[in-house]
Structures are given as C-alpha cells and as structure tokens.
Design a protein around this motif. Structure first.
Motif, mmCIF file in Angstrom:
data_model
loop_
_atom_site.group_PDB
_atom_site.id
_atom_site.type_symbol
_atom_site.label_atom_id
_atom_site.label_comp_id
_atom_site.label_asym_id
_atom_site.label_seq_id
_atom_site.Cartn_x
_atom_site.Cartn_y
_atom_site.Cartn_z
ATOM 1 N N ALA A 126 0.812 -1.216 0.000
ATOM 2 C CA ALA A 126 0.000 0.000 0.000
ATOM 3 C C ALA A 126 0.846 1.266 0.000
ATOM 4 O O ALA A 126 0.346 2.339 -0.318
ATOM 5 N N HIS A 127 2.124 1.122 0.379
ATOM 6 C CA HIS A 127 2.970 2.309 0.481
ATOM 7 C C HIS A 127 4.075 2.333 -0.564
ATOM 8 O O HIS A 127 5.041 3.066 -0.431
ATOM 9 N N ARG A 128 3.961 1.503 -1.533
ATOM 10 C CA ARG A 128 4.970 1.510 -2.594
ATOM 11 C C ARG A 128 4.754 2.705 -3.526
ATOM 12 O O ARG A 128 3.751 3.413 -3.442
ATOM 13 N N LEU A 129 5.695 2.862 -4.457
ATOM 14 C CA LEU A 129 5.571 3.953 -5.420
ATOM 15 C C LEU A 129 4.296 3.800 -6.239
ATOM 16 O O LEU A 129 3.867 2.673 -6.534
ATOM 17 N N PRO A 130 3.667 4.902 -6.628
ATOM 18 C CA PRO A 130 2.505 4.824 -7.517
ATOM 19 C C PRO A 130 2.867 4.075 -8.791
ATOM 20 O O PRO A 130 4.011 4.125 -9.256
ATOM 21 N N TYR A 131 1.861 3.406 -9.344
ATOM 22 C CA TYR A 131 2.099 2.578 -10.528
ATOM 23 C C TYR A 131 2.681 3.395 -11.679
ATOM 24 O O TYR A 131 3.605 2.955 -12.360
ATOM 25 N N ALA A 132 2.163 4.608 -11.896
ATOM 26 C CA ALA A 132 2.655 5.450 -12.997
ATOM 27 C C ALA A 132 4.134 5.763 -12.821
ATOM 28 O O ALA A 132 4.913 5.761 -13.785
#
Length: 237
Positions: A126-132
């Motif tokens: 949930a706290h990873r980098l945004p997909y884009a």
C-alpha cells in the motif's frame, strides 16, 4: 613577391622571435596546446612527447654545426606547423575522451536500475511507489541500460577493434549524444524518485535514491559535454 622578398619576410619574422627571446620549440608547443581540446593529463603527455622529439631533433641539427636557435627553428619546420599537427593530435584526444565517456556511461548508467527497484519494492504494498511512477522509472531504467549497451559497443569500436578497422569520424559525437541521453534519463529519474518518494512511507530511501541519481547525472553530463567539445574540431576540420 620575389624569392628575395619572401626570404626577407621570413628573416624578419625570425628576428622578431629572437628579439623577444622566445624559445621556438616552447612557442610551437604552446601554440599547439592553445588549440587542442581534451583531457589535460592526456594532452600534457602528448605535448611532452612532442617537445622531447623537437628537442632531440634540434640537438642533432646543432651537432651538425647549426646554431642552437636555428636548429630549434629547423626542427619545428621539419615536424610541421600547428595546422598540420593539430588534426592528428585532436583526433587522438577525442578518441581518448570518447572512451572515457563510454566507460563512465557503462559503469554509472546501469546503477539506476537497483536505485528505483529497491525503492519500488520497499515497504508494504500500500505504500509503494505509484504505478505510474514505477512505469516511468522502468522506462528510464531501460533507457539507461540501452545507453550502457551502446557505450560497450563504442568501447569495443575504439579499442582493439580500432587497430583493424578505422574509427568512424562521427563516433565521438555519437558517444557524446549517448552520454547526454543517459544524463537526461538520470535527471528525470532523480526528479521522479524525489517527487514519488513523498507519496510513500519510504521517503528517506527515495530521497537518497534521487540524490544518487542526480550525482550520476552530473558525472555523465560533464563527460558528455567534454566529449562534444573534443569532437567539434574533429568534425569541422
């Protein structure tokens, strides 16, 4: 103009050199140094070899009975003027700089991959980098990897292979633009990592990765600019 007039003009020029006490060999080396672009260490080495060759030639001429200054001027004439020597010297300096830039790309650009991978994988899902951001960094990492592969080809083309095949005149320019491409990819990666890290719980790691990427960018960009400065005389000569 008659031959006598020409010899008179040459004599006047020589008299000017004698009048100001300038060593013909040192003046020649300094004039050549002023027009060459390249790594100072390599340029110094090349000019030192030229100076040594001129001094040896002048010593041989002086041993034959010529005055020292006349022998020095004759040695300079035999070796050739700056317009004759500069293209060959500049080409060698350009190849050296192109190889230096290629090595820097090859060693530095791929390091972007672990930087963004570690950040992307850090922390809970949930706290990873945004997909884009992950997609953008993946493309930038691929670009950096491609420039590293191109750099490896450039190193091969200017290494042992160059002993059998002549190095293309435009290859140093290609190296410079490849370095610029890698530098831009690193700069965009630094920006993306820094901004995206604010959206994750691992922002210190993201800030560190961004800082590392910008340092890499500066190193490659500086080397690419130096390569372009070296290549410009070689292309326009």
């Amino acid at each position: 103009m008659s031959a006598e007039d020409g010899s008179g003009s040459a004599g006047a020029a020589e008299a000017d050199v004698d009048a100001d006490g300038t060593d013909p060999i040192e003046a020649h080396v300094a004039e050549l140094a002023a027009v060459l672009q390249g790594a100072e260490r390599e340029k110094t080495r090349m000019l030192a070899e030229l100076r040594e060759g001129l001094l040896d030639a002048a010593a041989e001429l002086a041993a034959g009975g010529e005055p020292d200054r006349e022998a020095a001027r004759e040695a300079v004439r035999q070796f050739g003027g700056v317009a004759e020597l500069a293209p060959g010297f500049q080409r060698e300096l350009t190849i050296v700089q192109a190889r230096h830039t290629s090595r820097r790309i090859l060693l530095v650009a791929p390091l972007l991959l672990p930087c963004w991978y570690l950040l992307a994988a850090a922390g809970p899902t949930a706290h990873r980098l945004p997909y884009a951001a992950q997609v953008l960094l993946a493309h930038l990492g691929g670009t950096a990897a491609a420039t590293a592969l191109a750099a490896a080809v450039f190193l091969a083309a200017t290494g042992r292979l160059a002993r059998r095949l002549s190095t293309p005149d435009l290859l140093p320019v290609m190296v410079a633009w490849t370095g610029t491409t890698a530098a831009v990819a690193l700069a965009l990666s630094a920006f993306t990592l820094t901004i995206a890290s604010l959206l994750t719980s691992s922002w210190p790691l993201g800030a560190l990765a961004g800082a590392v990427a910008i340092v890499f960018h500066a190193k490659i960009a500086a080397s690419a600019r130096a390569c372009r400065r070296c290549a410009r005389p070689a292309v326009t000569a």
